[in-house]
Design a protein around this motif. Structure first.
Motif, PDB file in Angstrom:
ATOM      1  N   LYS A  85       0.723  -1.049  -0.080  1.00  0.00           N
ATOM      2  CA  LYS A  85       0.078  -0.354  -0.008  1.00  0.00           C
ATOM      3  C   LYS A  85       0.852   1.099   0.116  1.00  0.00           C
ATOM      4  CE  LYS A  85      -4.312  -0.389   2.481  1.00  0.00           C
ATOM      5  NZ  LYS A  85      -4.943  -0.526   3.765  1.00  0.00           N
ATOM      6  N   THR A 103     -10.787   0.282  -3.670  1.00  0.00           N
ATOM      7  CA  THR A 103     -11.261  -0.983  -3.535  1.00  0.00           C
ATOM      8  C   THR A 103     -10.540  -2.057  -4.433  1.00  0.00           C
ATOM      9  OG1 THR A 103     -13.327  -0.444  -2.311  1.00  0.00           O
ATOM     10  CG2 THR A 103     -13.233  -2.537  -3.252  1.00  0.00           C
ATOM     11  N   GLY A 104     -10.679  -1.585  -5.528  1.00  0.00           N
ATOM     12  CA  GLY A 104      -9.871  -2.479  -6.683  1.00  0.00           C
ATOM     13  C   GLY A 104      -8.560  -2.608  -6.452  1.00  0.00           C
ATOM     14  N   ARG A 105      -7.878  -1.499  -6.172  1.00  0.00           N
ATOM     15  CA  ARG A 105      -6.439  -1.479  -5.940  1.00  0.00           C
ATOM     16  C   ARG A 105      -5.995  -2.402  -4.754  1.00  0.00           C
ATOM     17  NH1 ARG A 105      -3.840   4.447  -7.006  1.00  0.00           N
ATOM     18  NH2 ARG A 105      -2.034   3.235  -6.788  1.00  0.00           N
ATOM     19  N   VAL A 106      -6.677  -2.163  -3.664  1.00  0.00           N
ATOM     20  CA  VAL A 106      -6.637  -2.848  -2.313  1.00  0.00           C
ATOM     21  C   VAL A 106      -6.852  -4.557  -2.547  1.00  0.00           C
ATOM     22  CG1 VAL A 106      -7.218  -3.336  -0.004  1.00  0.00           C
ATOM     23  CG2 VAL A 106      -6.824  -1.092  -0.806  1.00  0.00           C
ATOM     24  N   ASN A 107      -7.697  -4.663  -3.286  1.00  0.00           N
ATOM     25  CA  ASN A 107      -8.217  -6.330  -3.641  1.00  0.00           C
ATOM     26  C   ASN A 107      -7.150  -6.754  -4.481  1.00  0.00           C
ATOM     27  OD1 ASN A 107     -10.429  -6.440  -2.234  1.00  0.00           O
ATOM     28  ND2 ASN A 107     -11.659  -5.890  -4.159  1.00  0.00           N
ATOM     29  N   ASN A 108      -6.413  -6.056  -5.337  1.00  0.00           N
ATOM     30  CA  ASN A 108      -5.222  -6.590  -6.098  1.00  0.00           C
ATOM     31  C   ASN A 108      -4.134  -6.805  -5.333  1.00  0.00           C
ATOM     32  OD1 ASN A 108      -3.708  -7.049  -8.349  1.00  0.00           O
ATOM     33  ND2 ASN A 108      -2.955  -5.145  -8.628  1.00  0.00           N
ATOM     34  N   ARG A 110      -4.126  -7.354  -1.958  1.00  0.00           N
ATOM     35  CA  ARG A 110      -4.610  -8.644  -1.122  1.00  0.00           C
ATOM     36  C   ARG A 110      -4.379  -9.816  -1.801  1.00  0.00           C
ATOM     37  NH1 ARG A 110      -7.334  -8.181   3.703  1.00  0.00           N
ATOM     38  NH2 ARG A 110      -8.496 -10.112   3.099  1.00  0.00           N
ATOM     39  N   ALA A 111      -4.611  -9.908  -3.408  1.00  0.00           N
ATOM     40  CA  ALA A 111      -4.395 -11.218  -3.995  1.00  0.00           C
ATOM     41  C   ALA A 111      -2.935 -11.206  -4.080  1.00  0.00           C
ATOM     42  CB  ALA A 111      -4.973 -11.181  -5.352  1.00  0.00           C
ATOM     43  N   ARG A 114      -1.316 -12.705  -0.901  1.00  0.00           N
ATOM     44  CA  ARG A 114      -2.011 -14.029  -0.764  1.00  0.00           C
ATOM     45  C   ARG A 114      -1.097 -15.163  -1.470  1.00  0.00           C
ATOM     46  NH1 ARG A 114      -6.830 -13.771  -2.718  1.00  0.00           N
ATOM     47  NH2 ARG A 114      -7.503 -12.590  -0.668  1.00  0.00           N
TER      48      ARG A 114
END
Length: 124
Positions: A85, A103-108, A110-111, A114
Motif C-alpha cells: 500500500k 477497493t480495486g487496488r486494495v483487492n489486487n 491482497r491477491a 496471498r
C-alpha cells in the motif's frame, strides 16, 4: 510370563477376538485455534507431505505446528499488504475521493500478498 517392553513402559493390551492388541493413544496436546492459513497448510500436508503429516500427528505436535504456521502467515500477510500500500501510494485520501478505485487496488494487493504467502509459507 515376562512383561514386554511395551508393558514395562506402561502400555496396556486388550483382547480383540483371539488376539491381544496394544491400546495406543495419542498424547493430548493443548488445542490452539487454527485459522485459514493453518487449514490450507494442513490440506497441503495431507495431500503432498503425508510422512510429515503422520509424524506430526503421531507425535502430538500437529496442532501447535499448524497454529504457528497460521500465526507466521498472518503476520507476513499483514506486513506485505501495508508495504505494498505504501509502495503504490494507496492512502485514506484516495479512499475518500474514489472508493471504487481504492477497493480495486486494495483487492489486487491482497491477491498478490496471498500468492506470496502461499508460495513462501503454506505450500512449502
Amino acid at each position: 510370563m515376562a512383561k514386554s517392553l511395551f508393558e514395562e513402559l506402561g502400555g496396556k493390551y486388550e483382547w480383540q477376538g483371539d488376539y491381544l492388541i496394544p491400546c495406543l493413544t495419542i498424547s493430548a496436546e493443548k488445542e490452539q485455534p487454527i485459522g485459514t492459513w493453518g487449514q490450507r497448510h494442513l490440506d497441503y500436508l495431507k495431500k503432498y507431505r503425508k510422512v510429515t503429516y503422520i509424524n506430526l500427528l503421531t507425535s502430538g505436535r500437529l496442532n501447535a505446528y499448524l497454529a504457528d504456521i497460521d500465526r507466521q502467515a498472518q503476520e507476513r500477510f499483514k506486513r506485505l499488504i501495508e508495504g505494498l500500500k505504501q509502495e503504490q501510494g494507496i492512502t485514506e485520501q484516495l479512499k475518500a475521493e474514489n472508493a471504487l478505485e481504492w477497493t480495486g487496488r486494495v483487492n489486487n494487493i491482497r491477491a498478490c500478498a496471498r500468492g506470496i504467502v502461499n508460495n513462501e509459507i503454506i505450500f512449502v
